[in-house]
Design a protein around this motif. Structure first.
Motif, PDB file in Angstrom:
ATOM      1  N   TYR A  73       0.829  -1.210   0.000  1.00 41.42           N
ATOM      2  CA  TYR A  73       0.000   0.000   0.000  1.00 41.42           C
ATOM      3  C   TYR A  73       0.863   1.259   0.000  1.00 41.42           C
ATOM      4  CZ  TYR A  73      -3.390   3.528   1.386  1.00 41.42           C
ATOM      5  OH  TYR A  73      -4.170   4.653   1.431  1.00 41.42           O
ATOM      6  N   LEU A  74       1.884   1.290   0.846  1.00 41.33           N
ATOM      7  CA  LEU A  74       2.741   2.472   0.929  1.00 41.33           C
ATOM      8  C   LEU A  74       3.475   2.714  -0.381  1.00 41.33           C
ATOM      9  CD1 LEU A  74       4.184   1.920   4.502  1.00 41.33           C
ATOM     10  CD2 LEU A  74       2.585   3.708   3.812  1.00 41.33           C
ATOM     11  N   THR A  75       3.952   1.645  -1.014  1.00 38.84           N
ATOM     12  CA  THR A  75       4.629   1.785  -2.304  1.00 38.84           C
ATOM     13  C   THR A  75       3.677   2.353  -3.346  1.00 38.84           C
ATOM     14  OG1 THR A  75       6.053  -0.098  -1.767  1.00 38.84           O
ATOM     15  CG2 THR A  75       5.920   0.549  -4.080  1.00 38.84           C
ATOM     16  N   TRP A  76       2.454   1.812  -3.370  1.00 43.20           N
ATOM     17  CA  TRP A  76       1.440   2.321  -4.312  1.00 43.20           C
ATOM     18  C   TRP A  76       1.089   3.771  -4.009  1.00 43.20           C
ATOM     19  CZ3 TRP A  76      -3.410   3.930  -2.611  1.00 43.20           C
ATOM     20  CH2 TRP A  76      -4.307   4.278  -3.612  1.00 43.20           C
ATOM     21  N   LEU A  77       0.937   4.089  -2.709  1.00 38.12           N
ATOM     22  CA  LEU A  77       0.545   5.432  -2.299  1.00 38.12           C
ATOM     23  C   LEU A  77       1.571   6.467  -2.717  1.00 38.12           C
ATOM     24  CD1 LEU A  77      -1.423   7.219  -0.595  1.00 38.12           C
ATOM     25  CD2 LEU A  77       0.021   6.684   1.377  1.00 38.12           C
ATOM     26  N   LEU A  78       2.831   6.184  -2.487  1.00 34.86           N
ATOM     27  CA  LEU A  78       3.871   7.148  -2.836  1.00 34.86           C
ATOM     28  C   LEU A  78       4.030   7.299  -4.340  1.00 34.86           C
ATOM     29  CD1 LEU A  78       6.613   6.445  -0.174  1.00 34.86           C
ATOM     30  CD2 LEU A  78       5.150   8.442  -0.373  1.00 34.86           C
ATOM     31  N   LYS A  79       3.870   6.193  -5.067  1.00 37.00           N
ATOM     32  CA  LYS A  79       3.947   6.284  -6.519  1.00 37.00           C
ATOM     33  C   LYS A  79       2.820   7.154  -7.049  1.00 37.00           C
ATOM     34  CE  LYS A  79       4.444   3.484 -10.705  1.00 37.00           C
ATOM     35  NZ  LYS A  79       4.546   2.116 -11.255  1.00 37.00           N
ATOM     36  N   ALA A  95      -4.191   9.423   2.005  1.00 37.24           N
ATOM     37  CA  ALA A  95      -4.477   8.290   2.890  1.00 37.24           C
ATOM     38  C   ALA A  95      -5.178   8.712   4.173  1.00 37.24           C
ATOM     39  CB  ALA A  95      -3.174   7.569   3.239  1.00 37.24           C
ATOM     40  N   ASP A  96      -5.408  10.027   4.334  1.00 42.54           N
ATOM     41  CA  ASP A  96      -6.002  10.546   5.574  1.00 42.54           C
ATOM     42  C   ASP A  96      -5.168  10.074   6.767  1.00 42.54           C
ATOM     43  OD1 ASP A  96      -7.708  11.919   7.189  1.00 42.54           O
ATOM     44  OD2 ASP A  96      -9.248  10.360   7.271  1.00 42.54           O
ATOM     45  N   MET A  97      -3.873  10.289   6.668  1.00 47.47           N
ATOM     46  CA  MET A  97      -2.917   9.780   7.651  1.00 47.47           C
ATOM     47  C   MET A  97      -2.036  10.925   8.140  1.00 47.47           C
ATOM     48  SD  MET A  97       0.081   6.938   6.976  1.00 47.47           S
ATOM     49  CE  MET A  97      -1.066   5.750   6.297  1.00 47.47           C
ATOM     50  N   ASP A  98      -1.680  10.894   9.396  1.00 49.88           N
ATOM     51  CA  ASP A  98      -0.754  11.881   9.931  1.00 49.88           C
ATOM     52  C   ASP A  98       0.605  11.749   9.234  1.00 49.88           C
ATOM     53  OD1 ASP A  98      -0.118  13.844  12.259  1.00 49.88           O
ATOM     54  OD2 ASP A  98       1.504  12.388  12.324  1.00 49.88           O
ATOM     55  N   ARG A  99       1.173  12.874   8.818  1.00 52.40           N
ATOM     56  CA  ARG A  99       2.418  12.863   8.047  1.00 52.40           C
ATOM     57  C   ARG A  99       3.573  12.221   8.832  1.00 52.40           C
ATOM     58  NH1 ARG A  99       6.217  16.735   7.687  1.00 52.40           N
ATOM     59  NH2 ARG A  99       4.868  18.233   8.723  1.00 52.40           N
ATOM     60  N   LYS A 100       3.621  12.487  10.140  1.00 55.20           N
ATOM     61  CA  LYS A 100       4.695  11.908  10.951  1.00 55.20           C
ATOM     62  C   LYS A 100       4.552  10.385  11.034  1.00 55.20           C
ATOM     63  CE  LYS A 100       5.461  16.054  13.760  1.00 55.20           C
ATOM     64  NZ  LYS A 100       5.418  16.635  15.126  1.00 55.20           N
ATOM     65  N   TYR A 101       3.299   9.927  11.112  1.00 53.57           N
ATOM     66  CA  TYR A 101       3.091   8.483  11.171  1.00 53.57           C
ATOM     67  C   TYR A 101       3.481   7.837   9.841  1.00 53.57           C
ATOM     68  CZ  TYR A 101       0.798   3.979  11.863  1.00 53.57           C
ATOM     69  OH  TYR A 101       0.533   2.645  11.971  1.00 53.57           O
ATOM     70  N   LEU A 102       3.216   8.537   8.728  1.00 54.18           N
ATOM     71  CA  LEU A 102       3.622   8.028   7.417  1.00 54.18           C
ATOM     72  C   LEU A 102       5.140   7.915   7.331  1.00 54.18           C
ATOM     73  CD1 LEU A 102       3.032   7.109   4.568  1.00 54.18           C
ATOM     74  CD2 LEU A 102       2.778   9.514   3.884  1.00 54.18           C
ATOM     75  N   VAL A 144       9.880  12.979  -1.284  1.00 55.35           N
ATOM     76  CA  VAL A 144      10.129  14.347  -0.863  1.00 55.35           C
ATOM     77  C   VAL A 144       9.014  14.856   0.023  1.00 55.35           C
ATOM     78  CG1 VAL A 144      10.472  16.718  -1.645  1.00 55.35           C
ATOM     79  CG2 VAL A 144      11.397  14.809  -2.964  1.00 55.35           C
ATOM     80  N   ASP A 145       9.411  15.480   1.118  1.00 57.74           N
ATOM     81  CA  ASP A 145       8.468  16.177   1.984  1.00 57.74           C
ATOM     82  C   ASP A 145       8.578  17.665   1.670  1.00 57.74           C
ATOM     83  OD1 ASP A 145       7.141  17.440   4.060  1.00 57.74           O
ATOM     84  OD2 ASP A 145       7.614  15.841   5.476  1.00 57.74           O
ATOM     85  N   PRO A 146       7.493  18.320   1.246  1.00 59.54           N
ATOM     86  CA  PRO A 146       7.575  19.737   0.902  1.00 59.54           C
ATOM     87  C   PRO A 146       7.959  20.635   2.070  1.00 59.54           C
ATOM     88  CG  PRO A 146       5.286  18.991   0.926  1.00 59.54           C
ATOM     89  CD  PRO A 146       6.152  17.782   1.047  1.00 59.54           C
ATOM     90  N   ASP A 147       7.885  20.109   3.302  1.00 65.42           N
ATOM     91  CA  ASP A 147       8.321  20.904   4.443  1.00 65.42           C
ATOM     92  C   ASP A 147       9.840  20.924   4.582  1.00 65.42           C
ATOM     93  OD1 ASP A 147       5.756  21.477   5.075  1.00 65.42           O
ATOM     94  OD2 ASP A 147       5.514  19.816   6.487  1.00 65.42           O
ATOM     95  N   GLY A 148      10.509  20.266   3.656  1.00 65.66           N
ATOM     96  CA  GLY A 148      11.965  20.370   3.660  1.00 65.66           C
ATOM     97  C   GLY A 148      12.691  19.076   3.900  1.00 65.66           C
ATOM     98  N   THR A 149      11.972  17.970   4.046  1.00 64.91           N
ATOM     99  CA  THR A 149      12.620  16.693   4.315  1.00 64.91           C
ATOM    100  C   THR A 149      12.679  15.855   3.072  1.00 64.91           C
ATOM    101  OG1 THR A 149      11.768  16.732   6.565  1.00 64.91           O
ATOM    102  CG2 THR A 149      12.529  14.623   5.751  1.00 64.91           C
ATOM    103  N   ASP A 150      13.867  15.383   2.709  1.00 63.38           N
ATOM    104  CA  ASP A 150      14.000  14.448   1.597  1.00 63.38           C
ATOM    105  C   ASP A 150      14.336  13.091   2.197  1.00 63.38           C
ATOM    106  OD1 ASP A 150      14.773  12.904  -0.549  1.00 63.38           O
ATOM    107  OD2 ASP A 150      15.614  14.591  -1.654  1.00 63.38           O
ATOM    108  N   ASP A 151      13.402  12.143   2.054  1.00 68.12           N
ATOM    109  CA  ASP A 151      13.559  10.858   2.715  1.00 68.12           C
ATOM    110  C   ASP A 151      14.397   9.881   1.919  1.00 68.12           C
ATOM    111  OD1 ASP A 151      12.120  11.614   4.848  1.00 68.12           O
ATOM    112  OD2 ASP A 151      10.211  10.893   4.082  1.00 68.12           O
ATOM    113  N   ASN A 152      14.863  10.267   0.797  1.00 67.38           N
ATOM    114  CA  ASN A 152      15.613   9.308  -0.018  1.00 67.38           C
ATOM    115  C   ASN A 152      17.101   9.444   0.258  1.00 67.38           C
ATOM    116  OD1 ASN A 152      15.933   7.260  -1.861  1.00 67.38           O
ATOM    117  ND2 ASN A 152      16.128   8.666  -3.575  1.00 67.38           N
TER     118      ASN A 152
END
Length: 467
Positions: free
Chosen positions: A413-419, A432-439, A459-467
């Motif tokens: 699900y997470l892979t599909w969601l991010l794609k 996903a109606d999910m808290d960003r921190k929980y994601l 990419v998090d538009p608040d400035g975090t790049d998770d890759n």
């Protein structure tokens, strides 16, 4: 002003009723003598300026002369620093409660205040769909009928019911059918926001108001001005914040955290809770005056086990939303029987999650709820011509086997969601109606990076790049 009181939707053959308490002002002296206005909303302002709810053209009237506000005690008239003063039954007042027949004097004009009550029968709707809601059961059609009646008003609504019963859908439908539908619909989950941040979430804050407040921020009430604020799980709101919410309900004004300036807002408030707030009031955990102000129109969302006849409609609606490609997804009669037989303690949310998980795994939904029908006995799942193997490890306990399947679902699900969200964390969280921190936490748990989603980076538009 409108106030619907007294009756919850009743599961009876006779129509449910609500009492619509209203009031009106009649000009009995002045150039506009004989005209009358029914007051809508919780705050009603009178004056010469065009932004008032009631505009009087007399030169002796101030630009914003007085306001009438409804609170737990009744209707309060309050002078707004007018030049010639506000008079109630001949006596000048700064603020005072109105009675039926009271005469309000302002300049050369006089207005008579008259409350009245209208009893409205709520007939079950003939529709099986209303907004995002689906149902043909008497319980749901009665709710449809009530929503159709009260959506055009600004009445505050309190929605109670178990977790997963669709309280948010009732709130969204009320907004969609209201005159405010083109304005924002802002959701605040009072149970999901940390206690130290909920005040900022609701009211906003000024720069430097607390540690970490590096810039000023608008809160939900400010963002929703002109529209609707939906306060989900309101029963979780702390006692120290309840008086501040009461002020917003009564006066439609608030202050940002760390600010001195009071801001006025025009909005409708809808609240929801899984708790019995009347019981919480008796325990001293919820303010009685706040409960009164919220419980203008009470709606109880029925559990899914109370409306089993709606399950086939809900299944079709969920499949319609989740299906991809040209061909819709079909479920076998045995699978539908299994879904009908389940008790659904998590209600509609659980039904949706089970179907969504099964589609993501390529499994039969009946396997994930109860060992009923062919799909639950043979250890294999079948969806049409696609029959992936569900090889269960005999060494694993039920809990461990279930956790293994849940992990597989979450990763897919997470892979599909991010794609789908093109690697944008905030967009994915909203989808996903999910808290960003929980994601973020889930992505770290499964080690999902941009490479697995097919994107250059997560990419998090608040400035975090998770890759």
């Amino acid at each position: 002003m409108e106030h619907l009181t007294g009756t919850r939707i009743r599961r009876e053959a006779t129509p449910a009723t609500v009492n619509l308490r209203r009031c009106k002002l009649v000009v009995i002296k002045g150039g506009q003598r004989g005209t009358e206005w029914v007051i809508a909303g919780d705050v009603f302002r009178v004056g010469k300026a065009p932004e008032n709810d009631l505009v009087l053209t007399d030169e002796t009237v101030s630009r914003v002369h007085f306001e009438i506000m409804r609170d737990a005690k009744g209707y309060l008239v309050r002078d707004l620093k007018s030049t010639n003063g506000t008079f109630l039954d001949g006596a000048e007042v700064k603020e005072a409660y109105l009675r039926g027949g009271s005469v309000i004097g302002l300049g050369a004009c006089e207005l008579k205040f008259t409350p009245f009550e209208e009893r409205i029968e709520i007939l079950p709707s003939e529709k099986e769909r209303l907004g995002e809601m689906v149902g043909r059961s008497p319980a749901m059609r009665e709710i449809f009928g009530l929503v159709e009646k009260i959506a055009p008003t600004d009445a505050t609504v309190l929605i109670e019911g178990e977790t997963g019963t669709g309280k948010d859908m009732i709130a969204r439908t009320l907004h969609q059918l209201s005159p405010r539908h083109a304005a924002p619909f802002i959701v605040v989950d009072c149970g999901a926001v940390a206690g130290t941040l909920i005040e900022s979430e609701l009211f906003g804050h000024e720069k430097g108001a607390f540690t970490g407040a590096i810039a000023a921020r608008q809160g939900a009430f400010e963002l929703a001005s002109g529209g609707t604020v939906f306060l989900d799980e309101l029963g979780e709101l702390s006692l120290d914040l309840q008086p501040k919410l009461l002020r917003v309900l009564e006066q439609r004004e608030f202050r940002r955290v760390g600010a001195q300036k009071t801001l006025k807002v025009d909005l409708r408030i809808i609240a929801a809770t899984r708790k019995d707030l009347r019981s919480e009031v008796e325990k001293g955990k919820f303010r009685e005056d706040l409960y009164f102000r919220l419980n203008v129109v009470p709606i109880t969302a029925p559990s899914l086990r109370e409306r089993r006849e709606d399950i086939p409609l809900l299944i079709d609606a969920i499949l319609s939303r989740l299906s991809t490609g040209d061909a819709p997804t079909h479920l076998s009669p045995a699978t539908r029987d299994a879904l009908m037989a389940h008790d659904w303690p998590g209600n509609v949310r659980e039904l949706r999650n089970v179907i969504e998980r099964a589609l993501a795994l390529g499994a039969d939904p009946s396997m994930l709820v109860a060992p009923i029908g062919e799909g639950g006995r043979g250890g294999r799942a079948s969806t049409g011509g696609h029959a992936p193997t569900a090889d269960f490890d005999p060494q694993l306990s039920f809990r461990d086997a279930k956790e293994k399947w849940n992990d597989a679902f979450e990763r897919r699900y997470l892979t599909w969601l991010l794609k789908r969200s093109e690697g944008n964390i905030s967009k994915a969280a909203r989808t996903a109606d999910m808290d960003r921190k929980y994601l973020h936490k889930l992505l770290r748990k499964y080690g999902i990076t941009g490479g697995e989603t097919g994107e250059a980076g997560v990419v998090d538009p608040d400035g975090t790049d998770d890759n």
